[in-house]
Design a protein around this motif. Structure first.
Motif, PDB file in Angstrom:
ATOM      1  N   PHE A   1      -2.091   1.018  -2.107  1.00  0.00           N
ATOM      2  CA  PHE A   1      -1.067   0.092  -1.758  1.00  0.00           C
ATOM      3  C   PHE A   1      -1.368  -1.345  -2.423  1.00  0.00           C
ATOM      4  O   PHE A   1      -0.491  -2.058  -3.002  1.00  0.00           O
ATOM      5  N   ASN A   2      -2.636  -1.822  -2.086  1.00  0.00           N
ATOM      6  CA  ASN A   2      -2.968  -3.220  -2.260  1.00  0.00           C
ATOM      7  C   ASN A   2      -2.906  -3.392  -3.948  1.00  0.00           C
ATOM      8  O   ASN A   2      -2.574  -4.482  -4.537  1.00  0.00           O
TER       9      ASN A   2
ATOM     10  N   ALA B   1       0.867  -3.427  -5.014  1.00  0.00           N
ATOM     11  CA  ALA B   1       1.363  -4.562  -4.856  1.00  0.00           C
ATOM     12  C   ALA B   1       1.169  -5.658  -5.585  1.00  0.00           C
ATOM     13  O   ALA B   1       1.739  -6.513  -6.028  1.00  0.00           O
TER      14      ALA B   1
ATOM     15  N   LYS C   1       4.475  -7.788  -0.182  1.00  0.00           N
ATOM     16  CA  LYS C   1       3.880  -6.774   0.648  1.00  0.00           C
ATOM     17  C   LYS C   1       4.822  -6.251   1.299  1.00  0.00           C
ATOM     18  O   LYS C   1       4.932  -4.735   1.260  1.00  0.00           O
ATOM     19  N   LYS C   2       5.780  -6.898   2.322  1.00  0.00           N
ATOM     20  CA  LYS C   2       6.677  -6.260   2.883  1.00  0.00           C
ATOM     21  C   LYS C   2       7.739  -5.628   2.005  1.00  0.00           C
ATOM     22  O   LYS C   2       8.125  -4.462   2.248  1.00  0.00           O
TER      23      LYS C   2
ATOM     24  N   SER D   1       6.409  -2.400   0.593  1.00  0.00           N
ATOM     25  CA  SER D   1       6.376  -1.554   1.729  1.00  0.00           C
ATOM     26  C   SER D   1       7.626  -0.726   2.101  1.00  0.00           C
ATOM     27  O   SER D   1       7.810   0.344   2.250  1.00  0.00           O
ATOM     28  N   GLN D   2       8.673  -1.802   1.962  1.00  0.00           N
ATOM     29  CA  GLN D   2      10.059  -1.215   2.513  1.00  0.00           C
ATOM     30  C   GLN D   2      10.254  -0.199   1.348  1.00  0.00           C
ATOM     31  O   GLN D   2      10.987   0.975   1.382  1.00  0.00           O
TER      32      GLN D   2
ATOM     33  N   LEU E   1       8.531   1.410  -0.888  1.00  0.00           N
ATOM     34  CA  LEU E   1       7.866   2.855  -0.813  1.00  0.00           C
ATOM     35  C   LEU E   1       8.184   3.651   0.306  1.00  0.00           C
ATOM     36  O   LEU E   1       8.288   4.796   0.006  1.00  0.00           O
ATOM     37  N   GLN E   2       8.683   3.306   1.382  1.00  0.00           N
ATOM     38  CA  GLN E   2       9.251   3.924   2.501  1.00  0.00           C
ATOM     39  C   GLN E   2      10.545   4.547   2.201  1.00  0.00           C
ATOM     40  O   GLN E   2      10.546   5.784   2.215  1.00  0.00           O
TER      41      GLN E   2
ATOM     42  N   GLU F   1       9.700   7.491  -0.319  1.00  0.00           N
ATOM     43  CA  GLU F   1       9.016   8.408   0.149  1.00  0.00           C
ATOM     44  C   GLU F   1      10.223   9.315   1.027  1.00  0.00           C
ATOM     45  O   GLU F   1      10.105  10.520   1.020  1.00  0.00           O
TER      46      GLU F   1
ATOM     47  N   ARG G   1       2.732   9.427   0.496  1.00  0.00           N
ATOM     48  CA  ARG G   1       1.735   8.627   0.945  1.00  0.00           C
ATOM     49  C   ARG G   1       0.692   9.348   1.376  1.00  0.00           C
ATOM     50  O   ARG G   1       0.895  10.518   1.921  1.00  0.00           O
TER      51      ARG G   1
ATOM     52  N   TYR H   1      -0.269   5.932  -2.905  1.00  0.00           N
ATOM     53  CA  TYR H   1       0.666   6.438  -3.270  1.00  0.00           C
ATOM     54  C   TYR H   1       0.862   7.402  -4.523  1.00  0.00           C
ATOM     55  O   TYR H   1       0.213   6.685  -5.490  1.00  0.00           O
TER      56      TYR H   1
END
Length: 120
Positions: A53-54, A57, A65-66, A69-70, A72-73, A76, A83, A95
Motif C-alpha cells: 500500500f505505502n 501511494a 493515502k485516504k 485507500s478509497q 482500492l476499496q 476490490e 488485498r 494489493y
C-alpha cells in the motif's frame, strides 16, 4: 447517457433518437468501473505484480493515502484487485491485480499509446 435502441433520420438527414434505452451503455458502465480518479493508474502500477500500500501511494504521487485507500476499496469490491494482509504488527498490506483487472490492462496500454502518439 444510455444505449440508443432506435435511431432514425428526419427529413433533413439528422439523426433522431426515437426511444433511448434506460440501461447505461457499455461505455458508461466501463467508465463507472475504471473512470474514477486514480483507478487506471492503480491498475497500471499493479500490472507487474503485487505492490504494498505505502509503495503504491508513493507511486501515485498526487493522491492522498485516504484517496488511494478509497479507490482500492472500490476496486476490490468490483473484483479488479485483491488485498492481502502481509503482517499484523505493524499492519502491512499488498494489493494485486485480479484476472478481471488484468483484462483492462490492454485498454490502458492502448490509451497510453494514444496519448503519447498525440502528445497530449
Amino acid at each position: 447517457m444510455g444505449d440508443i435502441t432506435n435511431i432514425s433520420t428526419d427529413s433533413q438527414g439528422r439523426k433522431v433518437v426515437a426511444e433511448p434505452c434506460l440501461e447505461p451503455c457499455p461505455i458508461e458502465r466501463g467508465m463507472r468501473l475504471l473512470g474514477g480518479k486514480w483507478k487506471g493508474s492503480i491498475l497500471w502500477h499493479l500490472k507487474d505484480g503485487p505492490v504494498r500500500f505505502n509503495d503504491l501511494a508513493r507511486q501515485l504521487g498526487g493522491a492522498s493515502k485516504k484517496m488511494v485507500s478509497q479507490r482500492l476499496q472500490e476496486m476490490e469490491e468490483a473484483g479488479l484487485v485483491k488485498r492481502e494482509v502481509i503482517s499484523d504488527r505493524p499492519i502491512a498490506v499488498a494489493y494485486e491485480i485480479t484476472e478481471f483487472g488484468r483484462s483492462a490492462v490492454n485498454f490502458l496500454e492502448i490509451l497510453k499509446d494514444w496519448v503519447e502518439s498525440h502528445e497530449i
